[in-house]
Write a protein that holds these residues in place. Structure first.
Motif, PDB file in Angstrom:
ATOM      1  N   TRP A 335       0.897  -1.115   0.122  1.00 55.35           N
ATOM      2  CA  TRP A 335      -0.169  -0.284   0.030  1.00 55.35           C
ATOM      3  C   TRP A 335       1.007   1.345  -0.058  1.00 55.35           C
ATOM      4  O   TRP A 335       1.946   1.392   0.397  1.00 55.35           O
ATOM      5  CB  TRP A 335      -0.826   0.166   1.283  1.00 55.35           C
ATOM      6  N   ALA A 336       0.455   2.330  -0.558  1.00 52.46           N
ATOM      7  CA  ALA A 336       1.056   3.728  -0.610  1.00 52.46           C
ATOM      8  C   ALA A 336       0.322   4.638  -0.088  1.00 52.46           C
ATOM      9  O   ALA A 336      -0.908   4.779  -0.616  1.00 52.46           O
ATOM     10  CB  ALA A 336       1.517   3.817  -2.145  1.00 52.46           C
ATOM     11  N   ILE A 337       0.693   5.654   0.705  1.00 55.34           N
ATOM     12  CA  ILE A 337       0.340   6.961   0.804  1.00 55.34           C
ATOM     13  C   ILE A 337       1.335   7.901   0.709  1.00 55.34           C
ATOM     14  O   ILE A 337       2.439   7.994   1.156  1.00 55.34           O
ATOM     15  CB  ILE A 337      -0.476   7.128   2.289  1.00 55.34           C
ATOM     16  N   GLY A 338       0.726   9.360   0.216  1.00 52.45           N
ATOM     17  CA  GLY A 338       1.676  10.185  -0.047  1.00 52.45           C
ATOM     18  C   GLY A 338       1.050  11.171  -0.990  1.00 52.45           C
ATOM     19  O   GLY A 338       0.040  11.337  -1.356  1.00 52.45           O
ATOM     20  N   ALA A 339       2.188  12.000  -1.685  1.00 52.66           N
ATOM     21  CA  ALA A 339       1.600  13.051  -2.703  1.00 52.66           C
ATOM     22  C   ALA A 339       0.630  13.878  -2.272  1.00 52.66           C
ATOM     23  O   ALA A 339      -0.348  14.039  -2.758  1.00 52.66           O
ATOM     24  CB  ALA A 339       1.194  12.238  -4.086  1.00 52.66           C
ATOM     25  N   TYR A 340       0.753  14.674  -0.904  1.00 52.15           N
ATOM     26  CA  TYR A 340       0.005  15.552  -0.198  1.00 52.15           C
ATOM     27  C   TYR A 340      -0.145  16.844  -0.934  1.00 52.15           C
ATOM     28  O   TYR A 340      -0.734  17.760  -0.306  1.00 52.15           O
ATOM     29  CB  TYR A 340       0.226  15.448   1.126  1.00 52.15           C
ATOM     30  N   ASN A 341       0.656  17.109  -2.115  1.00 46.20           N
ATOM     31  CA  ASN A 341       0.829  18.478  -2.726  1.00 46.20           C
ATOM     32  C   ASN A 341       1.088  19.373  -1.754  1.00 46.20           C
ATOM     33  O   ASN A 341       0.764  20.764  -1.879  1.00 46.20           O
ATOM     34  CB  ASN A 341      -0.678  18.846  -3.348  1.00 46.20           C
ATOM     35  N   GLY A 342       2.041  19.052  -0.927  1.00 45.03           N
ATOM     36  CA  GLY A 342       2.933  20.167  -0.147  1.00 45.03           C
ATOM     37  C   GLY A 342       1.976  20.562   1.237  1.00 45.03           C
ATOM     38  O   GLY A 342       2.493  21.167   2.275  1.00 45.03           O
ATOM     39  N   THR A 343       0.933  19.744   1.422  1.00 41.78           N
ATOM     40  CA  THR A 343       0.427  20.219   2.885  1.00 41.78           C
ATOM     41  C   THR A 343      -0.417  18.704   3.629  1.00 41.78           C
ATOM     42  O   THR A 343      -1.414  18.346   3.469  1.00 41.78           O
ATOM     43  CB  THR A 343      -1.074  20.963   2.765  1.00 41.78           C
ATOM     44  N   GLY A 344       0.723  17.936   3.873  1.00 42.59           N
ATOM     45  CA  GLY A 344       0.466  16.515   4.530  1.00 42.59           C
ATOM     46  C   GLY A 344       0.343  16.550   5.773  1.00 42.59           C
ATOM     47  O   GLY A 344       0.140  15.272   6.340  1.00 42.59           O
ATOM     48  N   ASN A 345       0.388  17.332   6.918  1.00 48.46           N
ATOM     49  CA  ASN A 345       0.516  17.349   8.281  1.00 48.46           C
ATOM     50  C   ASN A 345      -0.757  16.776   8.595  1.00 48.46           C
ATOM     51  O   ASN A 345      -0.530  15.990   9.721  1.00 48.46           O
ATOM     52  CB  ASN A 345       0.721  18.586   8.872  1.00 48.46           C
ATOM     53  N   VAL A 346      -1.763  17.290   8.113  1.00 44.92           N
ATOM     54  CA  VAL A 346      -3.208  16.701   8.622  1.00 44.92           C
ATOM     55  C   VAL A 346      -3.838  15.523   7.909  1.00 44.92           C
ATOM     56  O   VAL A 346      -4.146  14.451   8.284  1.00 44.92           O
ATOM     57  CB  VAL A 346      -4.182  17.664   8.618  1.00 44.92           C
ATOM     58  N   ILE A 347      -3.741  15.774   6.485  1.00 45.38           N
ATOM     59  CA  ILE A 347      -4.191  14.646   5.634  1.00 45.38           C
ATOM     60  C   ILE A 347      -3.531  13.391   5.670  1.00 45.38           C
ATOM     61  O   ILE A 347      -3.920  12.252   5.459  1.00 45.38           O
ATOM     62  CB  ILE A 347      -4.545  15.394   4.149  1.00 45.38           C
ATOM     63  N   GLY A 348      -2.247  13.499   5.886  1.00 45.75           N
ATOM     64  CA  GLY A 348      -1.140  12.431   5.905  1.00 45.75           C
ATOM     65  C   GLY A 348      -1.520  11.734   7.077  1.00 45.75           C
ATOM     66  O   GLY A 348      -1.471  10.322   7.118  1.00 45.75           O
ATOM     67  N   ALA A 349      -1.979  12.379   8.253  1.00 45.92           N
ATOM     68  CA  ALA A 349      -2.221  11.298   9.381  1.00 45.92           C
ATOM     69  C   ALA A 349      -3.477  10.675   9.196  1.00 45.92           C
ATOM     70  O   ALA A 349      -3.589   9.434   9.562  1.00 45.92           O
ATOM     71  CB  ALA A 349      -2.333  12.415  10.506  1.00 45.92           C
ATOM     72  N   LEU A 350      -4.470  11.285   8.318  1.00 48.70           N
ATOM     73  CA  LEU A 350      -5.462  10.550   8.350  1.00 48.70           C
ATOM     74  C   LEU A 350      -5.589   9.481   7.450  1.00 48.70           C
ATOM     75  O   LEU A 350      -5.860   8.203   7.402  1.00 48.70           O
ATOM     76  CB  LEU A 350      -6.737  11.464   7.431  1.00 48.70           C
ATOM     77  N   CYS A 351      -4.512   9.579   6.290  1.00 53.96           N
ATOM     78  CA  CYS A 351      -4.164   8.649   5.486  1.00 53.96           C
ATOM     79  C   CYS A 351      -3.499   7.514   6.132  1.00 53.96           C
ATOM     80  O   CYS A 351      -3.846   6.187   5.623  1.00 53.96           O
ATOM     81  CB  CYS A 351      -3.381   9.067   4.119  1.00 53.96           C
ATOM     82  N   GLY A 352      -2.678   7.881   7.150  1.00 58.28           N
ATOM     83  CA  GLY A 352      -2.121   7.002   7.741  1.00 58.28           C
ATOM     84  C   GLY A 352      -2.936   5.743   8.461  1.00 58.28           C
ATOM     85  O   GLY A 352      -2.619   4.835   8.531  1.00 58.28           O
ATOM     86  N   ARG A 353      -3.767   6.470   9.170  1.00 53.45           N
ATOM     87  CA  ARG A 353      -4.735   5.745  10.032  1.00 53.45           C
ATOM     88  C   ARG A 353      -5.780   4.905   8.945  1.00 53.45           C
ATOM     89  O   ARG A 353      -6.052   3.952   9.239  1.00 53.45           O
ATOM     90  CB  ARG A 353      -5.528   6.521  10.949  1.00 53.45           C
ATOM     91  N   ALA A 354      -6.135   5.415   7.884  1.00 55.47           N
ATOM     92  CA  ALA A 354      -6.863   4.830   6.843  1.00 55.47           C
ATOM     93  C   ALA A 354      -6.204   3.624   6.432  1.00 55.47           C
ATOM     94  O   ALA A 354      -7.023   2.710   6.276  1.00 55.47           O
ATOM     95  CB  ALA A 354      -7.443   5.785   5.836  1.00 55.47           C
ATOM     96  N   VAL A 355      -5.303   3.713   5.835  1.00 55.19           N
ATOM     97  CA  VAL A 355      -4.423   2.552   5.142  1.00 55.19           C
ATOM     98  C   VAL A 355      -4.134   1.671   6.268  1.00 55.19           C
ATOM     99  O   VAL A 355      -4.167   0.344   5.798  1.00 55.19           O
ATOM    100  CB  VAL A 355      -3.309   2.994   4.625  1.00 55.19           C
ATOM    101  N   ALA A 356      -3.992   1.659   7.648  1.00 60.56           N
ATOM    102  CA  ALA A 356      -3.866   0.808   8.408  1.00 60.56           C
ATOM    103  C   ALA A 356      -5.195  -0.203   8.537  1.00 60.56           C
ATOM    104  O   ALA A 356      -5.173  -1.461   8.283  1.00 60.56           O
ATOM    105  CB  ALA A 356      -3.713   1.249   9.819  1.00 60.56           C
ATOM    106  N   HIS A 357      -6.279   0.466   8.510  1.00 59.12           N
ATOM    107  CA  HIS A 357      -7.481  -0.406   8.676  1.00 59.12           C
ATOM    108  C   HIS A 357      -7.701  -1.014   7.045  1.00 59.12           C
ATOM    109  O   HIS A 357      -8.164  -2.232   7.317  1.00 59.12           O
ATOM    110  CB  HIS A 357      -8.643   0.653   9.001  1.00 59.12           C
TER     111      HIS A 357
END
Length: 373
Positions: A335-357
């Motif tokens: 699985w991959a998460i990233g490419a937040y277009n320069g604003t990953g502090n919040v959306i990246g945390a959400l993506c991290g929790r989402a991909v875990a599930h």
């Protein structure tokens, strides 16, 4: 020029490099904000986790960014509505507001709930601010018109600021206490099926989650042509008692941004678009043209005469084909998460929790919301 972020005011937690062959349920590659948030969630689910990073905890963009906590996607809200629709844009926005609240509750000494400003730098941007406010109010999202020393634009009360490197350190310490095995200075050289090869060791996992931002397309060739890495640059001053900047400022369509830290230092970033050709696929080191442009903003726009004490750079990844981040399974078990277009502090945390599930439980509802085209 030195390449030291203003955030690096305490030594990072010490973790070994991998020198053995080990097995685990999940291997997470990248110990930044999104990867560590993913590990935090995986431990809550109850699986074994190994996390690795090519450098140190928060050594990439997660510990070298502007320290902004902005709700929503990188696109301004009305642009997100135009791209993905009212319901989806509003749902994602509210989830990111809740994520900021969650971070503040978990890390009250690291997060400051001070709101943020979007300041227009032209008549065209003033009109765009009005369009953003109209769309946000139509969705009942908090926003206020703003006029003050910084200029005219919008005040977003749910946003905030934080110490990004301390957040990574806190998450890493929590992960270690929870039983995760963390290894630094351990780059992933290759991912074969769900086996990760490193310079002096190997990890056999049921699932692999790649949570790096800059260089994502280099580690996962499937994403080449979809994701491209760019360099972002910043500088910071010594404490300036003559400047007062109560909350983060986002201006010139988000290309320039700054905030003042509680001790009076000013952290300023941006100007990438002025030198775009040189900033794509560039090494994460400060360059003279961008640094000079940032210094001009500091002196002429902000009005600070404080000495510049820090200059630094980081790599992040962008998508040209979508406003959404990468949040998907790229091959069986990987699985991959990233490419937040320069604003990953919040959306990246959400993506991290989402991909875990999604990876462990097969629950892709949140991941589909954040990353499905």
């Amino acid at each position: 020029m030195l390449n030291q972020p203003v955030w690096a005011d305490i030594p990072p937690p010490s973790f070994p490099s991998l020198t053995d062959t080990i097995a685990t349920d999940v291997c997470v590659i990248g110990l930044g904000g999104s990867g560590l948030s993913c590990i935090y969630e995986l431990l809550a689910i109850g699986v074994s986790v190994v996390g690795i990073d090519a450098t140190t905890v928060g050594g990439g963009a997660a510990g070298r960014n502007g320290g902004f906590l902005l709700a929503g996607l990188a696109a301004f809200y009305h642009d997100a509505v135009a791209a993905i629709g009212w319901e989806r844009a509003a749902t994602i926005y509210r989830l990111t507001v809740a994520e900021i609240e969650r971070m503040a509750a978990l890390m009250p000494n690291i997060v400051r709930r001070v709101g943020s400003l979007r300041i227009a730098a032209s008549p065209e941007e003033e009109a765009d601010c009005r369009a953003q406010m109209q769309a946000m109010r139509a969705s009942h999202l908090p926003v206020e018109p703003y006029r003050g020393p910084e200029g005219e634009g919008l005040f977003i009360p749910t946003d905030g600021a934080f110490q990004p490197l301390h957040r990574c350190f806190w998450l890493a310490e929590q992960a270690q206490r929870g039983g995760a095995l963390l290894f630094t200075h351990t780059p992933a050289l290759a991912i074969t099926d769900t086996t990760v090869d490193c310079p002096n060791g190997r990890i056999h996992a049921r699932y692999v989650i790649v949570a790096v931002d800059g260089g994502l397309e280099r580690l996962l060739p499937e994403l080449r042509g979809t994701v491209r890495t760019a360099r972002l640059q910043m500088l910071a001053t010594a404490p300036d008692p003559h400047c007062t900047i109560p909350r983060p400022v986002y201006t010139r369509w988000g290309y320039d941004y700054w905030q003042q830290l509680p001790d009076g230092r000013i952290a300023l970033g941006g100007c990438r678009d002025r030198f775009a050709a040189a900033e794509w696929d560039a090494a994460p080191e400060p360059s003279q043209p961008v640094q000079m442009a940032l210094e001009h903003i500091l002196r002429e726009r902000i009005g600070s005469r404080a000495a510049i004490a820090y200059r630094w750079a980081a790599q992040v990844s962008y998508r040209a084909d979508s406003i959404l981040p990468i949040a998907r399974q790229v091959r069986h078990g990987v699985w991959a998460i990233g490419a937040y277009n320069g604003t990953g502090n919040v959306i990246g945390a959400l993506c991290g929790r989402a991909v875990a599930h999604a990876a462990v439980r097969g629950d892709t509802e949140l991941l589909d919301l954040l990353g499905r085209e």
